[in-house]
Design a protein around this motif. Structure first.
Motif, short mmCIF file in Angstrom:
data_model
loop_
_atom_site.label_atom_id
_atom_site.label_comp_id
_atom_site.label_asym_id
_atom_site.label_seq_id
_atom_site.Cartn_x
_atom_site.Cartn_y
_atom_site.Cartn_z
N ALA A 152 0.61 -1.44 0.29
CA ALA A 152 0.32 0.14 0.11
C ALA A 152 1.38 1.50 0.49
N ASP A 153 1.79 1.18 1.27
CA ASP A 153 2.87 2.44 0.48
C ASP A 153 3.68 2.89 -0.55
N GLU A 154 3.77 1.60 -1.41
CA GLU A 154 4.44 0.98 -2.42
C GLU A 154 3.55 1.83 -3.15
N ARG A 155 2.52 1.53 -2.89
CA ARG A 155 1.15 1.79 -4.19
C ARG A 155 1.27 3.88 -4.25
N ARG A 156 0.81 3.88 -3.11
CA ARG A 156 0.73 5.54 -2.85
C ARG A 156 1.65 6.32 -2.74
N LEU A 157 2.96 5.70 -2.85
CA LEU A 157 4.04 7.18 -3.10
C LEU A 157 4.64 6.79 -4.52
N LYS A 158 4.15 5.48 -5.19
CA LYS A 158 4.62 6.06 -6.68
C LYS A 158 3.34 6.80 -7.02
N LYS A 159 1.86 6.75 -6.84
CA LYS A 159 1.51 7.78 -7.26
C LYS A 159 1.35 8.80 -6.93
N LEU A 160 2.04 9.48 -5.94
CA LEU A 160 2.53 10.27 -5.22
C LEU A 160 3.56 11.09 -7.12
N GLU A 161 4.59 10.23 -7.19
CA GLU A 161 5.51 10.39 -8.37
C GLU A 161 5.41 10.72 -9.00
N ALA A 162 4.42 9.66 -9.74
CA ALA A 162 3.68 9.75 -11.47
C ALA A 162 3.05 11.15 -11.47
N GLU A 163 2.26 11.58 -10.10
CA GLU A 163 1.79 13.09 -9.67
C GLU A 163 2.64 14.37 -10.52
N GLY A 164 4.19 14.42 -9.37
CA GLY A 164 4.74 15.20 -9.17
C GLY A 164 4.33 16.11 -8.09
N ALA A 165 3.56 15.21 -7.13
CA ALA A 165 3.57 15.38 -5.64
C ALA A 165 5.00 15.34 -5.21
N ILE A 166 6.11 14.58 -5.40
CA ILE A 166 7.62 13.73 -4.90
C ILE A 166 8.42 13.85 -6.42
N PRO A 167 9.53 14.42 -5.97
CA PRO A 167 10.25 14.60 -6.74
C PRO A 167 10.36 12.41 -7.27
N HIS A 168 11.09 11.92 -8.53
CA HIS A 168 11.40 11.03 -9.04
C HIS A 168 12.85 10.60 -8.52
N GLY A 169 12.61 9.31 -7.71
CA GLY A 169 13.39 8.37 -7.40
C GLY A 169 12.86 8.68 -5.94
N GLU A 170 12.14 10.02 -5.10
CA GLU A 170 11.95 10.23 -4.13
C GLU A 170 11.36 9.16 -3.45
N ALA A 171 10.28 8.23 -4.44
CA ALA A 171 8.89 7.20 -3.90
C ALA A 171 9.66 6.17 -3.51
N GLU A 172 10.57 5.67 -3.89
CA GLU A 172 11.63 4.15 -3.36
C GLU A 172 12.57 4.76 -2.35
N ARG A 173 13.23 5.94 -2.19
CA ARG A 173 13.58 6.22 -0.99
C ARG A 173 12.57 6.44 0.51
N ARG A 174 11.44 7.07 0.12
CA ARG A 174 10.77 6.95 1.23
C ARG A 174 9.92 5.77 1.92
N LEU A 175 10.38 5.14 0.81
CA LEU A 175 9.56 3.75 0.84
C LEU A 175 10.64 2.90 1.89
N LYS A 176 11.38 2.61 1.26
CA LYS A 176 12.85 2.64 1.90
C LYS A 176 12.17 3.29 3.56
N ILE A 177 12.58 4.26 3.65
CA ILE A 177 12.47 4.45 5.63
C ILE A 177 11.18 3.75 5.93
N LEU A 178 10.36 3.81 5.30
CA LEU A 178 9.01 2.73 5.87
C LEU A 178 9.36 1.62 5.92
N ARG A 179 9.58 0.56 5.17
CA ARG A 179 9.45 -0.84 5.56
C ARG A 179 11.02 -0.60 6.68
N ALA A 180 12.22 0.23 6.25
CA ALA A 180 12.90 -0.52 7.83
C ALA A 180 12.38 0.27 9.16
N ASP A 181 11.07 1.51 8.89
CA ASP A 181 10.79 1.27 9.75
C ASP A 181 9.66 0.35 10.60
#
Length: 185
Positions: A152-181
């Motif tokens: 679910a985190d991955e879907r949400r972050l990829k959608k934000l990245e595709a919409e331009g709400a977060i910079p390209h490549g940021e979704a993967e970085r945030r996803l790694k942090i969320l999974r580590a937490d």
């Protein structure tokens, strides 16, 4: 205080603490004759696929047994409180006891549980429904759903990245942090 006194005090404290999440004595686990999953997964208007997709939440017989063992009764007001955590997902089962009593139980991954006594056709009897909270159930189910939460985190972050709400490549970085937490105890 003697060692025996300390031991007795420790046992008493442990017994008192364990009973905090003692099951409802009307529905003893040892008396269960049959558990039938009626609705393994359902969604309500509360479903938030950005948090958890209900198709990933499947109620099992083990979930029902765990709930019967650990659920504690709460008031209707507490159950429906705006402060209560909800996922919009739940599952339902019928539980038949050796004495012939049948209950229908609805369990959410957050540990919110509602029950009502039923007849053989699973229609409610005159006994009012009951509401429960089960923190051990929530911890267990959410741990089992860790992979679904990650998706679910991955879907949400990829959608934000595709919409331009977060910079390209940021979704993967945030996803790694969320999974580590989420992997930390």
């Amino acid at each position: 205080m003697t060692k025996a006194g300390i031991l007795l005090l420790t046992l008493f404290t442990a017994a008192t603490t364990a009973s905090t999440y003692a099951a409802d004595k009307r529905y003893p686990l040892y008396s269960v004759e049959k558990i039938e999953i009626v609705d393994p997964s359902s969604r309500s208007a509360w479903e938030d696929k950005n948090f958890l997709d209900c198709s990933d939440v499947i109620l099992t017989e083990e979930d029902v047994r765990h709930a019967l063992k650990h659920m504690r009764r709460i008031s209707k007001k507490s159950y429906f409180s705006e402060d209560t955590e909800r996922t919009g997902c739940s599952g339902g089962a019928s539980v038949t006891f050796r004495n012939g009593k049948i209950i229908v139980i609805g369990i959410e991954p957050t540990g919110r549980i509602n029950t009502f006594e039923a007849n053989a056709k699973l229609e409610p009897t005159a006994v009012p429904g009951s509401f429960y909270d089960c923190d051990p159930c929530r911890k267990r189910k959410m741990a089992l759903l860790k992979d679904a939460l990650n998706r679910a985190d991955e879907r949400r972050l990829k959608k934000l990245e595709a919409e331009g709400a977060i910079p390209h490549g940021e979704a993967e970085r945030r996803l790694k942090i969320l999974r580590a937490d989420r992997d930390q105890p």
